[in-house]
Design a protein around this motif. Structure first.
Motif, PDB file in Angstrom:
ATOM      1  N   ILE B  83      38.343  32.066  29.017  1.00  0.00           N
ATOM      2  CA  ILE B  83      39.455  32.858  28.492  1.00  0.00           C
ATOM      3  C   ILE B  83      39.056  34.323  28.470  1.00  0.00           C
ATOM      4  O   ILE B  83      37.918  34.656  28.133  1.00  0.00           O
ATOM      5  CB  ILE B  83      39.779  32.447  27.035  1.00  0.00           C
ATOM      6  CG1 ILE B  83      39.864  30.915  26.919  1.00  0.00           C
ATOM      7  CG2 ILE B  83      41.041  33.126  26.541  1.00  0.00           C
ATOM      8  CD1 ILE B  83      39.728  30.426  25.493  1.00  0.00           C
ATOM      9  N   THR B  84      39.977  35.198  28.824  1.00  0.00           N
ATOM     10  CA  THR B  84      39.692  36.623  28.634  1.00  0.00           C
ATOM     11  C   THR B  84      40.994  37.357  28.320  1.00  0.00           C
ATOM     12  O   THR B  84      42.076  36.872  28.603  1.00  0.00           O
ATOM     13  CB  THR B  84      38.970  37.228  29.844  1.00  0.00           C
ATOM     14  OG1 THR B  84      38.483  38.524  29.472  1.00  0.00           O
ATOM     15  CG2 THR B  84      39.889  37.388  31.041  1.00  0.00           C
ATOM     16  N   THR B  85      40.798  38.541  27.730  1.00  0.00           N
ATOM     17  CA  THR B  85      41.950  39.326  27.310  1.00  0.00           C
ATOM     18  C   THR B  85      41.912  40.696  27.968  1.00  0.00           C
ATOM     19  O   THR B  85      40.842  41.295  28.091  1.00  0.00           O
ATOM     20  CB  THR B  85      41.938  39.524  25.773  1.00  0.00           C
ATOM     21  OG1 THR B  85      41.829  38.259  25.144  1.00  0.00           O
ATOM     22  CG2 THR B  85      43.189  40.236  25.288  1.00  0.00           C
ATOM     23  N   PHE B  87      43.173  44.159  26.918  1.00  0.00           N
ATOM     24  CA  PHE B  87      43.712  44.727  25.677  1.00  0.00           C
ATOM     25  C   PHE B  87      44.642  45.899  25.961  1.00  0.00           C
ATOM     26  O   PHE B  87      44.600  46.511  27.035  1.00  0.00           O
ATOM     27  CB  PHE B  87      42.553  45.183  24.784  1.00  0.00           C
ATOM     28  CG  PHE B  87      41.730  44.037  24.280  1.00  0.00           C
ATOM     29  CD1 PHE B  87      42.020  43.446  23.054  1.00  0.00           C
ATOM     30  CD2 PHE B  87      40.677  43.518  25.027  1.00  0.00           C
ATOM     31  CE1 PHE B  87      41.267  42.376  22.587  1.00  0.00           C
ATOM     32  CE2 PHE B  87      39.932  42.458  24.575  1.00  0.00           C
ATOM     33  CZ  PHE B  87      40.208  41.877  23.343  1.00  0.00           C
ATOM     34  N   PRO B  90      42.241  49.412  26.640  1.00  0.00           N
ATOM     35  CA  PRO B  90      40.939  48.920  27.072  1.00  0.00           C
ATOM     36  C   PRO B  90      39.846  49.975  26.851  1.00  0.00           C
ATOM     37  O   PRO B  90      40.068  51.162  27.066  1.00  0.00           O
ATOM     38  CB  PRO B  90      41.132  48.642  28.561  1.00  0.00           C
ATOM     39  CG  PRO B  90      42.305  49.460  28.961  1.00  0.00           C
ATOM     40  CD  PRO B  90      43.167  49.611  27.754  1.00  0.00           C
ATOM     41  N   VAL B  91      38.692  49.524  26.365  1.00  0.00           N
ATOM     42  CA  VAL B  91      37.532  50.419  26.251  1.00  0.00           C
ATOM     43  C   VAL B  91      36.640  50.129  27.447  1.00  0.00           C
ATOM     44  O   VAL B  91      36.143  49.019  27.616  1.00  0.00           O
ATOM     45  CB  VAL B  91      36.763  50.161  24.941  1.00  0.00           C
ATOM     46  CG1 VAL B  91      35.591  51.130  24.828  1.00  0.00           C
ATOM     47  CG2 VAL B  91      37.685  50.286  23.741  1.00  0.00           C
ATOM     48  N   LEU B  93      33.218  50.912  29.799  1.00  0.00           N
ATOM     49  CA  LEU B  93      31.844  51.356  29.570  1.00  0.00           C
ATOM     50  C   LEU B  93      31.611  52.692  30.273  1.00  0.00           C
ATOM     51  O   LEU B  93      32.253  52.988  31.290  1.00  0.00           O
ATOM     52  CB  LEU B  93      30.864  50.304  30.109  1.00  0.00           C
ATOM     53  CG  LEU B  93      31.033  48.906  29.511  1.00  0.00           C
ATOM     54  CD1 LEU B  93      30.129  47.908  30.231  1.00  0.00           C
ATOM     55  CD2 LEU B  93      30.716  48.941  28.022  1.00  0.00           C
ATOM     56  N   TYR B 103      30.942  43.747  35.157  1.00  0.00           N
ATOM     57  CA  TYR B 103      30.292  43.407  33.886  1.00  0.00           C
ATOM     58  C   TYR B 103      30.338  41.914  33.549  1.00  0.00           C
ATOM     59  O   TYR B 103      29.320  41.295  33.255  1.00  0.00           O
ATOM     60  CB  TYR B 103      30.914  44.223  32.746  1.00  0.00           C
ATOM     61  CG  TYR B 103      30.263  43.970  31.408  1.00  0.00           C
ATOM     62  CD1 TYR B 103      29.035  44.550  31.113  1.00  0.00           C
ATOM     63  CD2 TYR B 103      30.861  43.142  30.461  1.00  0.00           C
ATOM     64  CE1 TYR B 103      28.423  44.308  29.885  1.00  0.00           C
ATOM     65  CE2 TYR B 103      30.260  42.894  29.239  1.00  0.00           C
ATOM     66  CZ  TYR B 103      29.040  43.478  28.952  1.00  0.00           C
ATOM     67  OH  TYR B 103      28.433  43.241  27.756  1.00  0.00           O
ATOM     68  N   LEU B 107      27.250  39.164  33.215  1.00  0.00           N
ATOM     69  CA  LEU B 107      27.030  38.358  32.011  1.00  0.00           C
ATOM     70  C   LEU B 107      26.813  36.904  32.376  1.00  0.00           C
ATOM     71  O   LEU B 107      26.099  36.174  31.703  1.00  0.00           O
ATOM     72  CB  LEU B 107      28.242  38.445  31.072  1.00  0.00           C
ATOM     73  CG  LEU B 107      28.501  39.745  30.347  1.00  0.00           C
ATOM     74  CD1 LEU B 107      29.765  39.611  29.501  1.00  0.00           C
ATOM     75  CD2 LEU B 107      27.322  40.121  29.474  1.00  0.00           C
ATOM     76  N   ARG B 108      27.452  36.504  33.455  1.00  0.00           N
ATOM     77  CA  ARG B 108      27.352  35.110  33.878  1.00  0.00           C
ATOM     78  C   ARG B 108      26.212  34.897  34.858  1.00  0.00           C
ATOM     79  O   ARG B 108      26.146  33.875  35.539  1.00  0.00           O
ATOM     80  CB  ARG B 108      28.693  34.669  34.484  1.00  0.00           C
ATOM     81  CG  ARG B 108      29.792  34.522  33.424  1.00  0.00           C
ATOM     82  CD  ARG B 108      31.179  34.550  34.016  1.00  0.00           C
ATOM     83  NE  ARG B 108      32.218  34.269  33.010  1.00  0.00           N
ATOM     84  CZ  ARG B 108      32.650  35.143  32.113  1.00  0.00           C
ATOM     85  NH1 ARG B 108      32.122  36.372  32.088  1.00  0.00           N
ATOM     86  NH2 ARG B 108      33.587  34.809  31.243  1.00  0.00           N
ATOM     87  N   ARG B 151      38.477  43.830  35.848  1.00  0.00           N
ATOM     88  CA  ARG B 151      37.270  43.242  35.262  1.00  0.00           C
ATOM     89  C   ARG B 151      37.575  41.899  34.595  1.00  0.00           C
ATOM     90  O   ARG B 151      36.690  41.061  34.439  1.00  0.00           O
ATOM     91  CB  ARG B 151      36.601  44.201  34.288  1.00  0.00           C
ATOM     92  CG  ARG B 151      37.264  44.324  32.923  1.00  0.00           C
ATOM     93  CD  ARG B 151      36.453  45.213  31.979  1.00  0.00           C
ATOM     94  NE  ARG B 151      37.201  45.410  30.734  1.00  0.00           N
ATOM     95  CZ  ARG B 151      36.793  46.167  29.730  1.00  0.00           C
ATOM     96  NH1 ARG B 151      35.651  46.834  29.835  1.00  0.00           N
ATOM     97  NH2 ARG B 151      37.511  46.285  28.655  1.00  0.00           N
ATOM     98  N   ALA B 152      38.855  41.696  34.238  1.00  0.00           N
ATOM     99  CA  ALA B 152      39.244  40.399  33.691  1.00  0.00           C
ATOM    100  C   ALA B 152      39.421  39.376  34.816  1.00  0.00           C
ATOM    101  O   ALA B 152      39.019  38.226  34.688  1.00  0.00           O
ATOM    102  CB  ALA B 152      40.533  40.534  32.886  1.00  0.00           C
ATOM    103  N   ILE B 155      36.329  37.370  36.762  1.00  0.00           N
ATOM    104  CA  ILE B 155      35.669  36.192  36.197  1.00  0.00           C
ATOM    105  C   ILE B 155      36.521  34.938  36.359  1.00  0.00           C
ATOM    106  O   ILE B 155      36.144  33.873  35.888  1.00  0.00           O
ATOM    107  CB  ILE B 155      35.308  36.418  34.702  1.00  0.00           C
ATOM    108  CG1 ILE B 155      36.563  36.665  33.851  1.00  0.00           C
ATOM    109  CG2 ILE B 155      34.349  37.584  34.546  1.00  0.00           C
ATOM    110  CD1 ILE B 155      36.246  36.894  32.382  1.00  0.00           C
TER     111      ILE B 155
END
Lengths: 399, 245, 231
Positions: B83-85, B87, B90-91, B93, B103, B107-108, B151-152, B155
């Motif tokens: 699951i991802t959101t 927002f 968005p913030v 990096l 990113y 992480l994965r 970026r969402a 993944i």
């Protein structure tokens, strides 16, 4: 040496008698003789010394001050008699007055009577000398002496004294740069060099104390009670016992170096990075640690490490109140003598210095009243004085 | 579109300082659907999304995701990572656009050329392949929103939660993002829940639409039904712009 | 003024004279402060980050303590460490007093609140919504924390630089607990005090210049690191 000191003492005693400028007039049990009869008049011949004449007349070399005083008293009435200012200097042809043996004794007793200093109830000297910067060694500050005596000076002279307590080296440097008005230090060679180079004027002896070798009670080097300081240091070195050196170019550090030089131990000679002529001597080995700090810090470090160190007695005694486990192991060797001198910074070199204040300070520091305070300082707390008063006036009065 | 439920919510509540901000009696979200949640500001839409992403703990009630029942313990990472959101704000990096997009992959544990390829494809998709090495903090609002979407997407989430993804964007960017949403849903079968206060966007995108009012689910229906024949009077008022909020 | 100019000229001569005693002092300064900085960084960054990112009972008190620690007079810390390590103190058995270990302890205590406090401020300066977004992208709490720290890296580097600056230039505490023992615990600052007291202003200026130069180089190195972290 002894007779020279005595002569100096008497000069001042006479000055005191005649209401000299060094102190307010002391009260004495006996009143000052105003006139004297000469039993004999003597004209000085070549090779005559006052003491020689005294021995011939009274059979005692030490009676010579009586002759000088009688002559000076006579000089007041009759100028054919000489005026003797310096007992070491009498000139051929001078007419001297030799009083009767009894009169001589009276004069002598008077001269030698210990001065009784009465606290001055008279109004303080009104001269307002203002801000005075005193560069001095840490020992005078750390021992609490200055705190005890300076308020008197400040009150009497309307002064505010700023004490910069540093090593002798820096104190002298402050004087050379005109950052201080007067210096109070203990490193005779440095002091003389300072005066000779024209940086300082009017150097006066003030007091002395002595150095002691301190160490832990366990005394691993086994030096307790030794009277030869060089032998004691050699033993510390040979047993590799930890020794903490101030290493800060202070008067104490300079003294310590001369003591090491008095041993036959091999010494490292470290040339100063700035001044190749200046060499620091130190023994070789890890047991010798130079910490470059003041006496107080050095005692702390030595106490913590249970090490040996050289300290002035005053600072050591002051520290014993706060609990220090080090004990005096070696004392009394004449090489442990530590005289303090006061020197005014030359106002011709540094016109901004407070010359009036410096002169007043030196007068005050060497005066009988201040010297009395110095002699009493520490007695209440330690049962012994921390410093021995040593000004010319004091010594004269004491004789 | 199947009717398997990905999420099942039952009596799910959330309170802040004793105030109930969310109280969902019953809500099932189906696998592969686009569900629009509409409602006025402060209706609890964003709070609901956070619950669906396991970013908050409910005060009470039950939340079931696939076969997992949310309980006092943590959510298994592998489930959470489905699951991802995106927002509303968005913030990003303070790194390059490409690094931002990569990113989630990093992480994965993914790395190297594989990542680069996926990132490039994603940037192509959102039309930002010219900004790959630009610092992400220098982007405009629309560009940043598209980077956040990229970026969402990289993944490949099973559930994509979108919180006002086109608010404050110009029509060009709105169109672009809406196209991507429908494309991802169609081609990858991604379940999408989109929170919007724009009923027209819901109409354009969603299979079903739900109205949330004061933390409660007022009505949920097929989008056509929702707009043409709402059963609740408040829904009617809302879609006709008569609701004061 | 003459003193200063002459001092500066002589200072350079001394620096280039490759005097072993001088380099010993420099090396000891760097190693003592360097090791203390490693300790305070290892302790301070996690604490600062934790205080910025988590809410726990007593956090406000901790924050107050940390800020107090940041402004604490180093010499008081030196006194405290001295009393702890003194022969009669609770940690006297260690025999650390007047060794570099004592100096490292004191410098760690001095720099730790600075590193932690500045880290906390830096991490708090990161957008508070970032953590939620990172978690949403599948980060574990640990991964999210690391990412946030990296986001705050300028501030964290400032924290480390501030910590280093505070201890490399500190004199009171190292004098108290180190004892300024030649060849053993004498560092740049205590050597400067000593040479000034000895009236060796030239050497004192030389040491001062070295200290300035060292601080400058370390700061440049850290800033370069920061530049690298950017690209």
């Amino acid at each position: 040496m002894l007779s020279y000191l005595q002569k100096m003492v008497l000069v001042v005693a006479l000055l005191l008698l005649t209401g000299g400028p060094l102190t307010s007039a002391p009260t004495h049990a006996q009143s000052s003789p105003k006139s004297v009869a000469c039993e004999q008049e003597v004209v000085v011949q070549a090779d005559d010394w006052l003491s020689k004449i005294a021995e011939k007349a009274y059979g005692d070399v030490l009676t010579y001050p009586a002759i000088a005083e009688a002559t000076n008293l006579k000089n007041a009435e009759d100028k054919s008699f000489a005026q003797i200012e310096n007992y070491d200097l009498i000139e051929v042809g001078w007419k001297l007055c030799l009083p009767s043996a009894a009169d001589a004794q009276t004069l002598l007793d008077f001269a030698l009577a210990a001065p009784e200093i009465t606290p001055s109830d008279s109004a303080p000297v009104t001269t307002d000398v203002g801000r005075l910067v005193l560069a001095t060694t840490t020992s005078t500050e750390n021992s609490g002496l200055l705190a005890a005596i300076l308020p008197d000076f400040e009150a009497k002279y309307g002064a505010s004294v700023e004490v910069i307590a540093v090593g002798t080296g820096q104190a002298i440097e402050l004087g050379e740069n005109g950052d201080a008005d007067v210096v109070l230090v203990h490193a005779r060679d440095r002091e003389d060099a300072f005066v000779e180079a024209g940086y300082g004027v009017n150097r006066q002896d003030v007091m002395y104390n002595d150095f002691v070798i301190l160490g832990p009670e366990t005394d691993p080097a086994g030096i307790k009670g030794m009277t030869d300081v060089a032998a004691a240091l050699t033993q510390i070195a040979e047993t590799n016992s930890l020794f903490i050196s101030r290493g800060d170019d202070s008067g104490t550090h300079i003294k310590e170096q001369t003591l090491w030089q008095a041993t036959s131990l091999p010494l490292d000679e470290v040339k100063d990075l700035e001044d190749a002529k200046k060499i620091t001597y130190k023994p070789q080995g890890d047991w010798y640690q130079s910490i470059g700090q003041g006496m107080g810090a050095t005692l702390t470090v030595a106490d913590e490490q249970q090490a040996y160190t050289l300290s002035d007695r005053a600072t050591y005694l002051a520290r014993t109140l706060e609990g220090i486990d080090l004990v005096i192991l070696v004392e009394g060797d004449s090489r442990l003598f530590n005289p303090y001198g006061v020197i005014a910074v030359n106002p011709e070199l540094h016109p901004t210095v407070n010359a009036k204040g410096a002169a007043a300070f030196i007068d005050w520091m060497t005066s009988l009243e201040t010297q009395q305070m110095i002699s009493e300082f520490g007695v209440a707390e330690f049962g012994q004085p921390l410093f021995v008063a040593d000004s010319v006036a004091w010594n004269a009065a004491k004789q | 579109m199947s009717t398997n439920s990905v999420y099942k919510l039952h009596n799910l509540t959330q309170t802040y300082n004793d105030r109930t901000v969310l109280n969902i009696e019953r809500l099932n979200i189906f696998a592969g659907e686009i569900l629009a949640i509409v409602g006025p500001s402060g209706a609890g839409k964003s709070t609901l999304l956070r619950h669906l992403n396991f970013l908050e703990r409910p005060a009470s009630g039950s939340l079931k995701f696939e076969a997992f029942h949310l309980n006092g313990e943590g959510v298994p990472l592998n489930l959470r990572r489905k699951i991802t959101t995106v927002f509303q704000n968005p913030v990003l990096l303070t790194r390059s656009v490409a690094d931002n997009v990569a990113y989630g992959l990093k992480l994965r544990g993914k790395s190297g050329d594989q990542v680069k390829q996926i990132v490039d494809d994603a940037l192509d998709l959102v039309g930002l392949n010219n900004l790959t090495h630009t610092g992400a903090r220098t982007l405009s609002g629309g560009e940043a929103q598209r980077v956040a979407l990229a970026r969402a997407l990289v993944i490949q989430p099973a559930v994509l939660l979108l919180d006002e993804p086109t608010a404050n964007l110009d029509p060009y960017n709105v169109k672009l993002i809406e196209n991507i949403i429908t494309q991802v849903n169609r081609e990858q079968g991604t379940t999408i829940v989109i929170v919007t206060h724009n009923i027209f966007q819901a109409k354009r995108l969603a299979h079903r639409t739900a109205l949330l009012l004061e933390g409660r689910l007022v009505e949920i229906a097929e989008t056509n039904t929702f707009f043409s024949n709402p059963s609740d009077s408040r829904t009617k008022a809302f879609i006709h712009g008569e609701m004061v909020y | 003024m003459d003193d200063l100019i002459r001092g500066i000229i002589q200072a350079f001569e001394i620096i280039f004279s490759l005097n072993p005693a001088l380099y010993e002092v420099i090396w000891l300064s760097l190693s003592v402060s360097g090791i203390a900085l490693v300790f305070s960084t290892v302790l301070g960054i996690p604490l600062g980050a934790a205080m910025a990112l988590t809410r726990f009972p007593g956090r406000q008190l901790m924050t107050a303590l940390l800020y107090t620690g940041m402004g604490f007079p180093p010499v008081v810390i030196g006194l405290f460490v001295y009393l702890m390590l003194s022969r009669s103190g609770p940690a006297g058995q260690l025999g650390w007093l007047f060794t570099p270990k004592a100096m490292i302890v004191a410098q760690t205590i001095i720099s730790f609140p600075l590193v932690a406090g500045f880290t906390m401020a830096a991490v708090m300066g990161v957008d508070p919504h970032l953590r939620r977004q990172l978690m949403s992208l599948g980060a574990t709490p640990w991964q999210a924390t690391v990412t946030i720290l990296l986001e705050a890296k300028i501030g964290v580097i400032v924290a480390i630089v501030a910590g280093f600056g505070a201890i490399i230039s500190e004199v009171g505490a190292v004098m108290l607990v180190g004892g300024n023992i030649e060849g053993k615990t004498r560092v740049l600052t205590t050597a400067i005090v000593l040479e000034t007291q000895k009236g060796n202003f030239d050497l004192a200026i030389a040491l001062g210049l070295v200290l300035l130069l060292l601080s400058f180089l370390v700061n440049v190195a850290l800033l370069r690191l920061q530049g690298k972290a950017f690209s």
